[in-house]
Design a protein around this motif. Sequence first.
Motif, PDB file in Angstrom:
ATOM      1  N   ALA A  21       0.848  -1.202   0.000  1.00 34.08           N
ATOM      2  CA  ALA A  21       0.000   0.000   0.000  1.00 34.08           C
ATOM      3  C   ALA A  21       0.877   1.243   0.000  1.00 34.08           C
ATOM      4  O   ALA A  21       1.962   1.243   0.562  1.00 34.08           O
ATOM      5  CB  ALA A  21      -0.893   0.001   1.241  1.00 34.08           C
ATOM      6  N   TYR A  22       0.413   2.297  -0.668  1.00 31.23           N
ATOM      7  CA  TYR A  22       1.173   3.544  -0.592  1.00 31.23           C
ATOM      8  C   TYR A  22       0.511   4.498   0.388  1.00 31.23           C
ATOM      9  O   TYR A  22      -0.560   4.237   0.917  1.00 31.23           O
ATOM     10  CB  TYR A  22       1.458   4.164  -1.948  1.00 31.23           C
ATOM     11  CG  TYR A  22       0.330   4.547  -2.900  1.00 31.23           C
ATOM     12  CD1 TYR A  22      -0.989   4.718  -2.497  1.00 31.23           C
ATOM     13  CD2 TYR A  22       0.636   4.785  -4.239  1.00 31.23           C
ATOM     14  CE1 TYR A  22      -1.970   5.097  -3.406  1.00 31.23           C
ATOM     15  CE2 TYR A  22      -0.339   5.164  -5.148  1.00 31.23           C
ATOM     16  CZ  TYR A  22      -1.645   5.314  -4.715  1.00 31.23           C
ATOM     17  OH  TYR A  22      -2.615   5.689  -5.607  1.00 31.23           O
ATOM     18  N   THR A  49      -5.532  -1.859  -1.663  1.00 31.06           N
ATOM     19  CA  THR A  49      -6.329  -1.780  -0.438  1.00 31.06           C
ATOM     20  C   THR A  49      -7.237  -0.553  -0.389  1.00 31.06           C
ATOM     21  O   THR A  49      -7.843  -0.276   0.636  1.00 31.06           O
ATOM     22  CB  THR A  49      -5.404  -1.768   0.787  1.00 31.06           C
ATOM     23  OG1 THR A  49      -4.515  -0.639   0.658  1.00 31.06           O
ATOM     24  CG2 THR A  49      -4.584  -3.027   0.867  1.00 31.06           C
ATOM     25  N   THR A  51      -6.439   2.796  -0.971  1.00 29.51           N
ATOM     26  CA  THR A  51      -5.890   4.067  -0.465  1.00 29.51           C
ATOM     27  C   THR A  51      -6.401   5.242  -1.310  1.00 29.51           C
ATOM     28  O   THR A  51      -6.813   6.272  -0.769  1.00 29.51           O
ATOM     29  CB  THR A  51      -4.347   4.048  -0.509  1.00 29.51           C
ATOM     30  OG1 THR A  51      -3.896   2.821   0.051  1.00 29.51           O
ATOM     31  CG2 THR A  51      -3.756   5.210   0.270  1.00 29.51           C
ATOM     32  N   ASP A  67      -9.388  -3.438  -9.468  1.00 24.76           N
ATOM     33  CA  ASP A  67      -8.269  -4.319  -9.115  1.00 24.76           C
ATOM     34  C   ASP A  67      -8.601  -5.732  -9.557  1.00 24.76           C
ATOM     35  O   ASP A  67      -9.765  -6.134  -9.595  1.00 24.76           O
ATOM     36  CB  ASP A  67      -7.980  -4.301  -7.610  1.00 24.76           C
ATOM     37  CG  ASP A  67      -6.560  -4.755  -7.293  1.00 24.76           C
ATOM     38  OD1 ASP A  67      -5.699  -3.891  -7.030  1.00 24.76           O
ATOM     39  OD2 ASP A  67      -6.297  -5.992  -7.332  1.00 24.76           O
ATOM     40  N   ALA A  68      -7.543  -6.482  -9.890  1.00 23.24           N
ATOM     41  CA  ALA A  68      -7.733  -7.851 -10.357  1.00 23.24           C
ATOM     42  C   ALA A  68      -8.009  -8.807  -9.190  1.00 23.24           C
ATOM     43  O   ALA A  68      -8.495  -9.918  -9.392  1.00 23.24           O
ATOM     44  CB  ALA A  68      -6.476  -8.294 -11.102  1.00 23.24           C
ATOM     45  N   ASP A 242      -9.201  -6.579 -15.041  1.00 19.74           N
ATOM     46  CA  ASP A 242      -7.817  -6.475 -15.500  1.00 19.74           C
ATOM     47  C   ASP A 242      -7.568  -5.072 -16.069  1.00 19.74           C
ATOM     48  O   ASP A 242      -8.265  -4.651 -16.997  1.00 19.74           O
ATOM     49  CB  ASP A 242      -7.623  -7.541 -16.596  1.00 19.74           C
ATOM     50  CG  ASP A 242      -6.191  -7.647 -17.072  1.00 19.74           C
ATOM     51  OD1 ASP A 242      -5.419  -6.680 -16.895  1.00 19.74           O
ATOM     52  OD2 ASP A 242      -5.848  -8.701 -17.651  1.00 19.74           O
ATOM     53  N   ALA A 243      -6.593  -4.378 -15.521  1.00 22.48           N
ATOM     54  CA  ALA A 243      -6.303  -3.001 -15.952  1.00 22.48           C
ATOM     55  C   ALA A 243      -5.909  -2.933 -17.424  1.00 22.48           C
ATOM     56  O   ALA A 243      -5.939  -1.858 -18.020  1.00 22.48           O
ATOM     57  CB  ALA A 243      -5.198  -2.416 -15.086  1.00 22.48           C
ATOM     58  N   SER A 272      -0.476   3.096  -8.141  1.00 29.78           N
ATOM     59  CA  SER A 272       0.858   2.487  -8.095  1.00 29.78           C
ATOM     60  C   SER A 272       0.754   1.085  -8.700  1.00 29.78           C
ATOM     61  O   SER A 272       0.268   0.157  -8.062  1.00 29.78           O
ATOM     62  CB  SER A 272       1.410   2.445  -6.665  1.00 29.78           C
ATOM     63  OG  SER A 272       0.582   1.712  -5.819  1.00 29.78           O
ATOM     64  N   THR A 307      -5.154 -12.544 -14.636  1.00 33.64           N
ATOM     65  CA  THR A 307      -5.656 -11.184 -14.862  1.00 33.64           C
ATOM     66  C   THR A 307      -4.693 -10.139 -14.295  1.00 33.64           C
ATOM     67  O   THR A 307      -4.959  -8.945 -14.348  1.00 33.64           O
ATOM     68  CB  THR A 307      -7.056 -10.975 -14.225  1.00 33.64           C
ATOM     69  OG1 THR A 307      -6.974 -11.279 -12.834  1.00 33.64           O
ATOM     70  CG2 THR A 307      -8.100 -11.826 -14.886  1.00 33.64           C
ATOM     71  N   ILE A 309      -1.055  -8.056 -14.180  1.00 28.80           N
ATOM     72  CA  ILE A 309       0.061  -7.650 -15.040  1.00 28.80           C
ATOM     73  C   ILE A 309       1.206  -8.626 -14.757  1.00 28.80           C
ATOM     74  O   ILE A 309       1.471  -8.969 -13.601  1.00 28.80           O
ATOM     75  CB  ILE A 309       0.505  -6.204 -14.659  1.00 28.80           C
ATOM     76  CG1 ILE A 309      -0.528  -5.181 -15.134  1.00 28.80           C
ATOM     77  CG2 ILE A 309       1.901  -5.883 -15.166  1.00 28.80           C
ATOM     78  CD1 ILE A 309      -0.415  -4.764 -16.590  1.00 28.80           C
TER      79      ILE A 309
HETATM   80  C1  LIG Z   1       1.253  -1.905  -5.729  1.00 34.30           C
HETATM   81  S1  LIG Z   1      -0.317  -2.604  -5.494  1.00 34.30           S
HETATM   82  C2  LIG Z   1      -1.351  -1.174  -5.296  1.00 34.30           C
HETATM   83  C3  LIG Z   1      -1.377  -0.690  -3.881  1.00 34.30           C
HETATM   84  C4  LIG Z   1      -2.338   0.461  -3.642  1.00 34.30           C
HETATM   85  N1  LIG Z   1      -1.811   1.720  -4.144  1.00 34.30           N
HETATM   86  C5  LIG Z   1      -2.608   0.567  -2.148  1.00 34.30           C
HETATM   87  O1  LIG Z   1      -2.365   1.611  -1.559  1.00 34.30           O
HETATM   88  O2  LIG Z   1      -3.046  -0.418  -1.570  1.00 34.30           O
HETATM   89  C6  LIG Z   1      -0.707  -3.189  -7.076  1.00 34.30           C
HETATM   90  C7  LIG Z   1      -2.114  -3.774  -7.210  1.00 34.30           C
HETATM   91  O3  LIG Z   1      -2.302  -4.076  -8.573  1.00 34.30           O
HETATM   92  C8  LIG Z   1      -3.146  -5.199  -8.663  1.00 34.30           C
HETATM   93  N2  LIG Z   1      -2.983  -5.719 -10.032  1.00 34.30           N
HETATM   94  C9  LIG Z   1      -1.943  -6.371 -10.590  1.00 34.30           C
HETATM   95  N3  LIG Z   1      -2.173  -6.598 -11.895  1.00 34.30           N
HETATM   96  C10 LIG Z   1      -3.383  -6.058 -12.178  1.00 34.30           C
HETATM   97  C11 LIG Z   1      -4.154  -5.942 -13.370  1.00 34.30           C
HETATM   98  N4  LIG Z   1      -3.738  -6.426 -14.531  1.00 34.30           N
HETATM   99  N5  LIG Z   1      -5.341  -5.315 -13.287  1.00 34.30           N
HETATM  100  C12 LIG Z   1      -5.791  -4.808 -12.126  1.00 34.30           C
HETATM  101  N6  LIG Z   1      -5.111  -4.890 -10.965  1.00 34.30           N
HETATM  102  C13 LIG Z   1      -3.912  -5.504 -10.998  1.00 34.30           C
HETATM  103  C14 LIG Z   1      -2.691  -6.105  -7.544  1.00 34.30           C
HETATM  104  O4  LIG Z   1      -3.736  -6.971  -7.176  1.00 34.30           O
HETATM  105  C15 LIG Z   1      -2.364  -5.060  -6.452  1.00 34.30           C
HETATM  106  O5  LIG Z   1      -3.475  -4.882  -5.611  1.00 34.30           O
END
Ligand SMILES: C[S@@+](CC[C@H](N)C(=O)[O-])C[C@H]1O[C@@H](n2cnc3c(N)ncnc32)[C@H](O)[C@@H]1O
Length: 449
Positions: A21-22, A49, A51, A67-68, A242-243, A272, A307, A309
């Motif tokens: 989380a950031y 989460t 944020t 989010d995936a 999926d983003a 992030s 799903t 990245i």
């Molecule tokens: C670095 S974390 C983000 C943290 C967030 N900023 C926080 O404060 O909690 C990256 C997130 O990207 C999600 N993720 C990874 N690949 C993804 C995709 N293709 N589509 C959507 N979400 C994805 C992961 O499940 C994870 O929750």
Amino acid sequence: MSNVARLSDTSIHDWYRHVFAYSDQIIVDLVNEFEIEDDDVILDPFNGTGTTTLTAKRLGIDSIGVDANPVAVLAGQVKTTWDIDLEEFTQRRNDLLGTVEPVFDRISAEGNVTLDSYTDTGSDETAVSLDQYDFTEPEKTPKDWLSEKPLKKMLVLRHHVDEMPADEITDIFRLAMLAILPEDVANIGFGPEAYKVSMQDDVDVYTTYRTKLDAIERDLRTTQDALEDGMAVGETEHLGGDARKVGEILQEESTLLNTDKHEGEIDYLITSPPYPAEHDYTRNQRLELIWMGVLEDNSDLQKIKKTNIRSNTKNIYVDDDDAKQTNIRENERIDTIVTRMEQIIEEEDIQHGFGQYYPRVVAEYFAGMLRHFEQVYDIMAPGGKACYVVADSGSYWQVPIETGEILEELAESRVGFVETEILPWRKVHATTGSHDGLDEEILVLTKPE
Ligand SMILES: C[S@@+](CC[C@H](N)C(=O)[O-])C[C@H]1O[C@@H](n2cnc3c(N)ncnc32)[C@H](O)[C@@H]1O
């Protein structure tokens, strides 16, 4: 003491956290920097989460989180749903805690000769039976992450949470249950990947859970008081997906984006994303996924991983072809990195282990992000800005990967974003573990007017 790194101690954020989380300060700073206003809408396509969406709501700005990971979607939803009937909440809390307390006591007493024989004789009319519970360790639970007694207690808790009506109040009980698993109940630490620590015989799941519920209730009361006093808040929406398809998802599923207020266009994006560094989100959140009930089938985990990245070697598949489809190696910097890694594999004759997948992860990662940028471009308002908090990586044989700069090149040359820039971001909370201790930066992209 919680073993999940705490990036800030603000209320509601703490209901459920993970190491990646950031800080909410990033959102506050960017909202000020770009003068984001209450008629705008912010998207976080990697919402984790929650944020971004929670902070935006508090700042009075509408936001959408995607989010995936289904656990992330639940967390975002629960943290931003504040019109909860607290009388009903308290009633259910008391019923649930009253039900599980004697069962937990019974489980704690197991193996304790005196207590065991006492309850087994049936001489105590209040003796609790454990017969109604299935104590089989759920599949996919990593070995020794849960000791026997805490495991049983968490299965009992899940059993009773699952029996509650399917609504927003129950979602709070579910999220609180998921939150205590990695924080307090499991034999794990995070560094930032989940690792096993020494086995604890028993855990006071009752007190831990009650404390979590009490904190949530307190935060909800304070928030509801502030709302009554006229605090302005933004609308929020959370979607799974999926983003790399975020444009399609929002067009098809979002209610908030397609209102007259927002007319189908995102004004700002703050997020992030993952980056190639071997972080496996589905492993760090494995227990939550299991207890949420979304890993029932053997293929369920892979479905979720697919799903994501591609950003780690445990998440790369034979049929992955984003790199090929997008001709990603036409980008010189990506090609140089991938070629260097392929050379190492050849020179060192690497035929086993994760190293053999490094070049593919890098290529698929950037290709996936490129697809994501294209989708964002489609749904962004002219003049809109997208901010990505990223860090460089040196996880793969120390071959430097300048994530921000490469993403900037792709967004500009392949998608059409303009006025791209990279702002340094010094973490306000220098916690251990997060992002390998490397300095983060914020890549800013602008859609032309
Ligand atoms: C670095 S974390 C983000 C943290 C967030 N900023 C926080 O404060 O909690 C990256 C997130 O990207 C999600 N993720 C990874 N690949 C993804 C995709 N293709 N589509 C959507 N979400 C994805 C992961 O499940 C994870 O929750």
